[in-house]
Design a protein around this motif. Sequence first.
Motif, PDB file in Angstrom:
ATOM      1  N   TRP A 223      40.255  32.922  33.525  1.00  0.00           N
ATOM      2  CA  TRP A 223      39.047  33.685  33.866  1.00  0.00           C
ATOM      3  C   TRP A 223      39.449  34.926  34.669  1.00  0.00           C
ATOM      4  CZ3 TRP A 223      36.153  35.878  37.650  1.00  0.00           C
ATOM      5  CH2 TRP A 223      34.785  36.033  37.443  1.00  0.00           C
ATOM      6  N   GLY A 224      40.326  34.731  35.651  1.00  0.00           N
ATOM      7  CA  GLY A 224      40.793  35.869  36.451  1.00  0.00           C
ATOM      8  C   GLY A 224      41.582  36.858  35.628  1.00  0.00           C
ATOM      9  N   VAL A 225      42.389  36.361  34.688  1.00  0.00           N
ATOM     10  CA  VAL A 225      43.160  37.235  33.802  1.00  0.00           C
ATOM     11  C   VAL A 225      42.220  38.157  33.028  1.00  0.00           C
ATOM     12  CG1 VAL A 225      44.486  37.204  31.639  1.00  0.00           C
ATOM     13  CG2 VAL A 225      45.220  35.788  33.567  1.00  0.00           C
ATOM     14  N   LEU A 226      41.169  37.575  32.426  1.00  0.00           N
ATOM     15  CA  LEU A 226      40.232  38.382  31.638  1.00  0.00           C
ATOM     16  C   LEU A 226      39.438  39.328  32.533  1.00  0.00           C
ATOM     17  CD1 LEU A 226      39.047  38.930  28.815  1.00  0.00           C
ATOM     18  CD2 LEU A 226      37.313  37.191  29.296  1.00  0.00           C
ATOM     19  N   PHE A 227      38.955  38.829  33.659  1.00  0.00           N
ATOM     20  CA  PHE A 227      38.151  39.646  34.563  1.00  0.00           C
ATOM     21  C   PHE A 227      38.922  40.876  35.042  1.00  0.00           C
ATOM     22  CE2 PHE A 227      37.105  40.708  38.998  1.00  0.00           C
ATOM     23  CZ  PHE A 227      35.771  41.071  38.856  1.00  0.00           C
ATOM     24  N   LEU A 228      40.156  40.685  35.455  1.00  0.00           N
ATOM     25  CA  LEU A 228      40.944  41.797  36.004  1.00  0.00           C
ATOM     26  C   LEU A 228      41.342  42.781  34.909  1.00  0.00           C
ATOM     27  CD1 LEU A 228      43.038  39.614  38.432  1.00  0.00           C
ATOM     28  CD2 LEU A 228      41.405  41.385  39.120  1.00  0.00           C
ATOM     29  N   ASN A 229      41.668  42.287  33.719  1.00  0.00           N
ATOM     30  CA  ASN A 229      42.016  43.170  32.609  1.00  0.00           C
ATOM     31  C   ASN A 229      40.816  44.014  32.194  1.00  0.00           C
ATOM     32  OD1 ASN A 229      44.012  44.000  30.545  1.00  0.00           O
ATOM     33  ND2 ASN A 229      42.586  43.050  29.121  1.00  0.00           N
ATOM     34  N   VAL A 230      39.643  43.383  32.145  1.00  0.00           N
ATOM     35  CA  VAL A 230      38.425  44.100  31.736  1.00  0.00           C
ATOM     36  C   VAL A 230      38.010  45.112  32.799  1.00  0.00           C
ATOM     37  CG1 VAL A 230      35.961  43.832  31.224  1.00  0.00           C
ATOM     38  CG2 VAL A 230      37.619  42.256  30.239  1.00  0.00           C
ATOM     39  N   THR A 231      38.076  44.729  34.067  1.00  0.00           N
ATOM     40  CA  THR A 231      37.680  45.647  35.141  1.00  0.00           C
ATOM     41  C   THR A 231      38.535  46.903  35.127  1.00  0.00           C
ATOM     42  OG1 THR A 231      36.968  43.794  36.531  1.00  0.00           O
ATOM     43  CG2 THR A 231      37.379  45.883  37.626  1.00  0.00           C
ATOM     44  N   ALA A 232      39.845  46.740  34.970  1.00  0.00           N
ATOM     45  CA  ALA A 232      40.733  47.898  34.910  1.00  0.00           C
ATOM     46  C   ALA A 232      40.445  48.745  33.674  1.00  0.00           C
ATOM     47  CB  ALA A 232      42.188  47.444  34.909  1.00  0.00           C
ATOM     48  N   GLY A 233      40.165  48.099  32.547  1.00  0.00           N
ATOM     49  CA  GLY A 233      39.851  48.840  31.328  1.00  0.00           C
ATOM     50  C   GLY A 233      38.556  49.614  31.433  1.00  0.00           C
ATOM     51  N   ILE A 234      37.552  49.020  32.081  1.00  0.00           N
ATOM     52  CA  ILE A 234      36.271  49.699  32.269  1.00  0.00           C
ATOM     53  C   ILE A 234      36.462  50.971  33.088  1.00  0.00           C
ATOM     54  CG2 ILE A 234      34.075  49.522  33.531  1.00  0.00           C
ATOM     55  CD1 ILE A 234      33.865  46.654  32.531  1.00  0.00           C
ATOM     56  N   ALA A 235      37.381  50.925  34.052  1.00  0.00           N
ATOM     57  CA  ALA A 235      37.646  52.108  34.868  1.00  0.00           C
ATOM     58  C   ALA A 235      38.087  53.274  33.997  1.00  0.00           C
ATOM     59  CB  ALA A 235      38.719  51.791  35.914  1.00  0.00           C
ATOM     60  N   VAL A 236      38.983  53.007  33.050  1.00  0.00           N
ATOM     61  CA  VAL A 236      39.469  54.075  32.178  1.00  0.00           C
ATOM     62  C   VAL A 236      38.384  54.535  31.219  1.00  0.00           C
ATOM     63  CG1 VAL A 236      41.130  54.613  30.358  1.00  0.00           C
ATOM     64  CG2 VAL A 236      41.870  53.386  32.379  1.00  0.00           C
TER      65      VAL A 236
END
Length: 553
Positions: free
Chosen positions: A285-298
């Motif tokens: 869950w943390g893996v997906l959350f952190l990957n998505v949050t960083a991607g949303i920033a870009v």
Amino acid sequence: MDGITEDGALASNGRGSAGFFSRERTIAGPQFNRWLVPTAALAIHLCIGMAYGFSVFWLPMTHIVTNADPAMCSNLSFFQALTTTSCNWTVPQVTHIFETFIAMLGVSAALWGGWLEHAGPRKAGCIAALCWGGGLIVGGIGVMVHQLWLVYLGCGILGGIGQGLGYITPVSTLIKWFPDRRGMATGFAIMGYGGGAMIGAPLAVLLMGHFTGSGGTGVAMTLVVMGAIYIVVMASGAIGFRVPPNGWKPEGWTPPKEAHGSGMITRRHVHLDTAWKTRQFWLIWGVLFLNVTAGIAVISMASPMLQDVFGGELVGIDNGGAALTAAQSAAVAAAAAGLVGLISLFNSVGRLFWASLSDKIGRKNTYYTFFILGMIVYCLLPTWGHLGMPLMFVISICIILSMYGGGFATVPAYLADIFGTQMVGAIHGRLLTAWSAAGIVGPLVIAALREAQLNAGLEPSQVYDRTLYIMAGLLFAGLICNLLVKPVKEEHHMTDEEVEKERSLQHDDSISANAETAARGSFGIGGVLAWLGVGVPFLIGLYIALAKAAALF
């Protein structure tokens, strides 16, 4: 006695009298070919993927009331905006629609994932079609009568439920059909979600242009027409689903004795009620959350960052620091719009590429690649800006977005490796709450970081630098989460009796006798037509995205 039902599925032990939408009516017969299943999944995901293209509606939705009084409407509160018919909505007010259906996607997937495993993909897919397509129709009616609450209810809440059900409907089925290529199978479907905007956004613009000819912005009728189209296409895909009999495997394939990742692929199963309480679930869950949050920033910063950092350099203009003319600014904006086209392309294609690669190198190694390569590329983005290298900047953005999409496509196979295939669709549904959380928290955190740094007197380019470095830090946290993922302890596995009980709820507990003969049919003309049905629209969307991206070069 076993037999073939009217729609080509296998009926077992007298179950042929089951309802058309029941799971047992979708057990594959001997003439079925498993390569038809990805087309059914794509039909659904290419429709719900329009979520990424909804921004084409924001500006037209703010110009619906032609005789609005600016003075009276300037201090309109959010709750007043929900019911006003005399004032236009603002962009921030309508963009909450996106946040709503992304939030509802995770909530509905978590709530009804377990039900979906028992109901089967046909019933769940048809309900998803009615919710997503019907939600757009209700939203269109809301635009017609200028009631924002009705738009939220239709597009946001009802549409969000359709998003969640539609997103997870194919996952469990595809993984069971492709035990030899789990990543590739889910990559095909989830590639459709990334590519849905490439088809839907140009279609929406075309329809709005057509309906504008009779007056107004054309948004209302566009939503109604697209909703009707999506109902038909998604329902067609859902009806085309078949599930394999228990124990089925591809002809000539045997499970490998040694799996990728030193035992990271289990041959047992974990129940949904147990899986979400394990350490492994919350680490992924943390893996997906952190990957998505960083991607949303870009995603949120890419276009304005490109314009702010490079300005006229994007179109070969050197004004020596002077302000750009209106024509030059328009050319720069067009070039930045090309980047948006590339983002859609790499977000989509990256899903299939990385998920397929994960079949070769293992899921855990794939996420190691995302986080390590991602940290390097995020930290390089400010450097490309300071060195005046827009091409390297664009290439880096494309790599990041391919991994953003790849993270979505690889995670269902990761869950199947860790928790088994019996309830992977339901477990995936629970995990998608990470996406909902990232979709809400991510933009808020990014906006707060930007505002705080601007208030501190930093230049806009420096603001982007700091934010990107912080996102690299989030990826490092994701790397740690991925490092800590280990196989589930034996005590969490379902017993043979529990597995049989679960299969009985799915009505496939006695179908294993047909596993050797099921789904041995040829690809045939039906397969060609099915792939053309989803492939041609995707290729048209791909061409449009590439045409937009050409403005960058």
